[in-house]
Design a protein around this motif. Structure first.
Motif, PDB file in Angstrom:
ATOM      1  N   UNK A 176       0.855  -1.174   0.000  1.00  0.00           N
ATOM      2  CA  UNK A 176       0.000   0.000   0.000  1.00  0.00           C
ATOM      3  C   UNK A 176       0.898   1.234   0.000  1.00  0.00           C
ATOM      4  N   UNK A 177       0.319   2.396  -0.300  1.00  0.00           N
ATOM      5  CA  UNK A 177       1.094   3.626  -0.357  1.00  0.00           C
ATOM      6  C   UNK A 177       0.902   4.499   0.867  1.00  0.00           C
ATOM      7  N   UNK A 178       1.658   5.587   0.962  1.00  0.00           N
ATOM      8  CA  UNK A 178       1.590   6.464   2.134  1.00  0.00           C
ATOM      9  C   UNK A 178       0.548   7.562   2.034  1.00  0.00           C
ATOM     10  N   UNK A 179      -0.209   7.646   0.926  1.00  0.00           N
ATOM     11  CA  UNK A 179      -1.060   8.816   0.721  1.00  0.00           C
ATOM     12  C   UNK A 179      -2.215   8.906   1.713  1.00  0.00           C
ATOM     13  N   UNK A 180      -2.849   7.777   2.062  1.00  0.00           N
ATOM     14  CA  UNK A 180      -3.980   7.832   2.995  1.00  0.00           C
ATOM     15  C   UNK A 180      -3.552   8.252   4.398  1.00  0.00           C
ATOM     16  N   UNK A 181      -2.544   7.602   4.998  1.00  0.00           N
ATOM     17  CA  UNK A 181      -2.114   8.091   6.317  1.00  0.00           C
ATOM     18  C   UNK A 181      -1.547   9.500   6.276  1.00  0.00           C
ATOM     19  N   UNK A 234      11.598  -7.752  -3.216  1.00  0.00           N
ATOM     20  CA  UNK A 234      11.140  -6.381  -3.000  1.00  0.00           C
ATOM     21  C   UNK A 234      10.315  -5.886  -4.184  1.00  0.00           C
ATOM     22  N   UNK A 235      10.511  -6.485  -5.361  1.00  0.00           N
ATOM     23  CA  UNK A 235       9.711  -6.089  -6.530  1.00  0.00           C
ATOM     24  C   UNK A 235       8.215  -6.221  -6.260  1.00  0.00           C
ATOM     25  N   UNK A 236       7.839  -7.174  -5.408  1.00  0.00           N
ATOM     26  CA  UNK A 236       6.431  -7.446  -5.131  1.00  0.00           C
ATOM     27  C   UNK A 236       5.941  -6.675  -3.913  1.00  0.00           C
ATOM     28  N   UNK A 237       6.856  -6.157  -3.109  1.00  0.00           N
ATOM     29  CA  UNK A 237       6.503  -5.529  -1.841  1.00  0.00           C
ATOM     30  C   UNK A 237       6.415  -4.013  -1.957  1.00  0.00           C
ATOM     31  N   UNK A 238       5.977  -3.398  -0.869  1.00  0.00           N
ATOM     32  CA  UNK A 238       5.951  -1.945  -0.720  1.00  0.00           C
ATOM     33  C   UNK A 238       4.988  -1.301  -1.724  1.00  0.00           C
ATOM     34  N   UNK A 239       5.023   0.017  -1.783  1.00  0.00           N
ATOM     35  CA  UNK A 239       4.034   0.750  -2.586  1.00  0.00           C
ATOM     36  C   UNK A 239       4.305   0.693  -4.073  1.00  0.00           C
ATOM     37  N   UNK A 240       5.551   0.449  -4.449  1.00  0.00           N
ATOM     38  CA  UNK A 240       5.908   0.444  -5.861  1.00  0.00           C
ATOM     39  C   UNK A 240       6.414   1.776  -6.368  1.00  0.00           C
ATOM     40  N   UNK A 241       6.537   2.778  -5.504  1.00  0.00           N
ATOM     41  CA  UNK A 241       6.980   4.100  -5.961  1.00  0.00           C
ATOM     42  C   UNK A 241       8.389   4.047  -6.534  1.00  0.00           C
ATOM     43  N   UNK A 242       9.312   3.425  -5.807  1.00  0.00           N
ATOM     44  CA  UNK A 242      10.686   3.329  -6.306  1.00  0.00           C
ATOM     45  C   UNK A 242      10.766   2.410  -7.527  1.00  0.00           C
ATOM     46  N   UNK A 243      10.024   1.315  -7.499  1.00  0.00           N
ATOM     47  CA  UNK A 243      10.026   0.383  -8.635  1.00  0.00           C
ATOM     48  C   UNK A 243       9.456   1.045  -9.881  1.00  0.00           C
ATOM     49  N   UNK A 260      -2.579   3.679   1.558  1.00  0.00           N
ATOM     50  CA  UNK A 260      -3.252   4.264   0.407  1.00  0.00           C
ATOM     51  C   UNK A 260      -3.289   3.311  -0.775  1.00  0.00           C
ATOM     52  N   UNK A 261      -4.340   3.370  -1.603  1.00  0.00           N
ATOM     53  CA  UNK A 261      -4.477   2.441  -2.722  1.00  0.00           C
ATOM     54  C   UNK A 261      -3.848   2.897  -4.031  1.00  0.00           C
ATOM     55  N   UNK A 262      -3.427   4.162  -4.135  1.00  0.00           N
ATOM     56  CA  UNK A 262      -3.067   4.713  -5.439  1.00  0.00           C
ATOM     57  C   UNK A 262      -1.716   4.203  -5.942  1.00  0.00           C
ATOM     58  N   UNK A 263      -0.684   4.241  -5.131  1.00  0.00           N
ATOM     59  CA  UNK A 263       0.668   3.957  -5.598  1.00  0.00           C
ATOM     60  C   UNK A 263       0.833   2.544  -6.149  1.00  0.00           C
ATOM     61  N   UNK A 264       0.389   1.498  -5.421  1.00  0.00           N
ATOM     62  CA  UNK A 264       0.523   0.156  -6.005  1.00  0.00           C
ATOM     63  C   UNK A 264      -0.293  -0.004  -7.291  1.00  0.00           C
ATOM     64  N   UNK A 265      -1.493   0.595  -7.323  1.00  0.00           N
ATOM     65  CA  UNK A 265      -2.296   0.525  -8.532  1.00  0.00           C
ATOM     66  C   UNK A 265      -1.613   1.212  -9.702  1.00  0.00           C
ATOM     67  N   UNK A 308      -8.600   2.392  -9.901  1.00  0.00           N
ATOM     68  CA  UNK A 308      -8.411   2.293  -8.452  1.00  0.00           C
ATOM     69  C   UNK A 308      -9.224   3.344  -7.723  1.00  0.00           C
ATOM     70  N   UNK A 309      -9.171   4.558  -8.231  1.00  0.00           N
ATOM     71  CA  UNK A 309      -9.839   5.686  -7.601  1.00  0.00           C
ATOM     72  C   UNK A 309     -10.629   6.427  -8.676  1.00  0.00           C
ATOM     73  N   UNK A 310     -11.931   6.204  -8.779  1.00  0.00           N
ATOM     74  CA  UNK A 310     -12.700   6.724  -9.915  1.00  0.00           C
ATOM     75  C   UNK A 310     -12.897   8.236  -9.884  1.00  0.00           C
TER      76      UNK A 310
END
Length: 442
Positions: free
Chosen positions: A128-133, A298-307, A344-349, A383-385
Motif C-alpha cells: 500500500x502507499x503512504x497517501x492515505x495516512x 522487493x519487486x512485489x513488496x511496498x508501494x511500488x513508488x521506487x520500482x 493508500x491504494x493509489x501507488x501500487x495501482x 483504483x480511484x474513480x
C-alpha cells in the motif's frame, strides 16, 4: 457528496459570505507550514525505515540480492503492529483502503492508530502507499493547531486544507492536491470555489515548505516522479491500442478489488487474524516471485513508488515472464492488503498499471512509453474513480513527455472510467466503514 454533509455544506455557504472567511483563508495558508513540516518528518521516517529494512540490514549481513525468505519476519511484525492498531486504537487505524480515499477530515484522536499502522506496516513490506495516512496526518495536524474551529463549519475547511497540503507533498503538485480533494469531496459550482481557495493556498505553501526542507536537511525524501523516462513520439497505432488496453487494465483492477471486497467483511470482524493472514499471503507471493524469477522479492513488496521509477527509466528492460509474475503476485498481495491492512491504494495501482502497459507494449505498433502512460492512466482511474485527478496526476508524472502523451492518457482514463461504470452492479451491502474516520471532527 454524501447526504450527511448537506447541512455542513449549507453552513459553509453562510461562512463564505462573512469576513471570517478571509481569516479562514489566512489560517489555511498558515496551516500549510506546520502540516508540510510534519508530512516531511513522516515521509522521512518511512523512507529511513524502508531503507534500513530492505537495503542497509541485508547489506550488513552480506545478502545481495535480498533472499526470498527475508520479507517473512518483517511482514509478520508489520501484521502484528497493524492488526493491533486496527483492533485496539480509536478509529481502527484510519480509512479502509478498499474503499478508496476519503476527503473527510480525520479526528485528532484517531492519529495514534493511523501512525502505528502506517509506520508499523508500510516500511515492512505492506503493498500500500503512504497517501492515505499522510492525508490523515495533515488533516489531524491542522485541526490540532486550529482548535478553536472544532465543532464549527470552519473545521471542515481547515481539516481539508491540511489534507491538501499533505497530498501536495506526496504527489509533488499543489494543483493535483487541490483537484483531488475537491473531486473526492464532490463539490461543484460556487461550493467548489469556497473550498478551492483554502486548499490551493494551503497546498501551495505546503509544497514550497516541503521543497525547502528537502534542500535544507539533505534528506532524500521525494515526491512521486518518473526520473529518466525515455523520450518517445506518439503514433496512430498507439492511440488504437490504448482503447483495448484500457479496457483490459480496468477489468484487471476490478478483479483485484473484487477479491479485496470479498475479504474485507472478514477483516472487519477479525482484524488481527486477517492482518496476519494478509502479510502471510504477501510474504508467500514475494517469496514465490523471487524463486521463480531469481529477482529480489522487493519487486512485489511496498508501494511500488521506487520500482515505478526503475520501470519508467527502462520500460523494455524486464522480460515478459517477469512482468507477468509481478502482475500476478503483486496483484494478489495488493488485494489482501486493501482488505485487511492500512495505507493508500493509489501507488501500487499506479505501478501495476505501468507494468501492465509495458507488458502490452509487446503488441505490434504499441510503443513502450505510450503503453506505460496508458496503463498508468487506466489503472489510476480504476483504483480511484476520479477521472480529472487521475488524468492530471499521470500527465504531470510524464514530465517532458506530458504534452505528447496527453492524448493517450486522456483516452485511457475515459475508457477505463466508462468500463468501470459499465461493470458496476448494485451491491447488496457496501464494505463496512467502521475503519473510516466519519463525521465532523470533534
Amino acid at each position: 457528496m454524501d447526504e450527511r454533509a448537506e447541512p455542513e455544506t449549507g453552513r459553509l455557504e453562510q461562512l463564505a459570505r462573512t469576513r471570517a472567511y478571509l481569516r479562514l483563508l489566512l489560517l489555511a495558508g498558515l496551516v500549510g507550514v506546520p502540516v508540510s513540516a510534519v508530512a516531511f518528518a513522516f515521509l522521512a521516517l518511512l523512507y529511513r525505515l524502508t531503507a534500513l529494512v530492505w537495503e542497509d540490514l541485508p547489506a550488513d549481513f552480506g545478502l545481495d540480492p535480498v533472499p526470498w525468505w527475508w520479507p517473512v519476519p518483517w511482514l509478520l511484525l508489520g501484521g502484528l503492529l497493524t492488526g493491533a492498531a486496527i483492533k485496539w486504537t480509536p478509529g481502527a487505524a484510519g480509512h479502509l483502503p478498499i474503499n478508496g480515499l476519503s476527503a473527510e477530515p480525520v479526528r485528532p484522536s484517531y492519529l495514534p492508530g493511523v501512525l502505528l499502522a502506517a509506520v508499523g506496516g508500510l516500511p515492512l513490506g505492506v503493498v500500500l502507499g503512504p497517501e492515505a495516512p499522510l492525508m490523515a496526518v495533515g488533516a489531524a495536524t491542522a485541526l490540532i493547531l486550529a482548535r478553536r474551529t472544532q465543532g464549527t463549519p470552519a473545521a471542515m475547511i481547515v481539516g481539508t486544507s491540511g489534507s491538501a497540503a499533505a497530498v501536495a507533498v506526496i504527489f509533488g503538485s499543489p494543483l493535483v492536491a487541490a483537484v483531488f480533494i475537491l473531486e473526492a469531496a464532490g463539490f461543484a459550482g460556487p461550493k467548489l470555489t469556497r473550498l478551492l481557495l483554502p486548499c490551493l493556498l494551503s497546498a501551495g505553501v505546503g509544497a514550497l515548505i516541503f521543497t525547502g526542507l528537502g534542500s535544507w536537511t539533505g534528506l532524500p525524501v521525494s515526491s512521486l516522479e518518473l526520473p529518466g523516462l525515455p523520450s518517445a513520439g506518439l503514433h496512430v497505432t498507439d492511440l488504437l491500442w490504448t482503447v483495448p488496453a484500457a479496457v483490459l487494465i480496468a477489468v484487471g483492477v476490478r478483479e483485484v478489488h473484487t477479491l479485496g471486497r470479498r475479504l474485507a467483511p472478514v477483516a472487519q470482524r477479525r482484524p488481527m487474524s486477517m492482518a496476519l493472514t494478509a502479510v502471510a499471503v504477501t510474504a508467500a507471493c514475494a517469496g514465490a516471485y523471487s524463486l521463480l524469477t531469481g529477482r529480489s522479492p522487493v519487486d512485489v513488496l511496498l508501494s511500488g513508488q521506487d520500482s515505478l521509477g526503475e520501470l519508467s527509466a527502462d520500460p523494455e528492460g524486464l522480460g515478459i515472464g517477469v512482468l507477468v509474475a509481478i502482475l500476478v503476485f503483486k496483484g494478489v498481495a495488493y488485494a489482501v492488503s486493501l482488505a485487511a491492512l492500512r495505507g493508500g491504494p493509489i501507488f501500487p495501482g499506479l505501478f501495476l498499471g505501468a507494468a501492465a502497459g509495458v507488458l502490452l507494449s509487446a503488441l505490434p505498433g504499441f510503443g513502450a512509453v505510450p503503453a506505460l502512460a496508458a496503463g498508468m492512466g487506466a489503472a489510476t482511474v480504476a483504483v480511484l474513480p476520479l477521472p480529472v485527478s487521475a488524468a492530471i496526476l499521470v500527465t504531470l508524472l510524464l514530465g517532458a513527455d506530458a504534452a505528447a502523451m496527453a492524448p493517450v492518457v486522456l483516452i485511457a482514463v475515459v475508457v477505463a472510467f466508462v468500463t468501470g461504470r459499465v461493470l458496476d452492479r448494485p451491491r447488496d451491502a457496501e464494505v463496512p466503514e467502521g475503519a473510516r474516520a466519519e463525521g465532523a471532527p470533534s
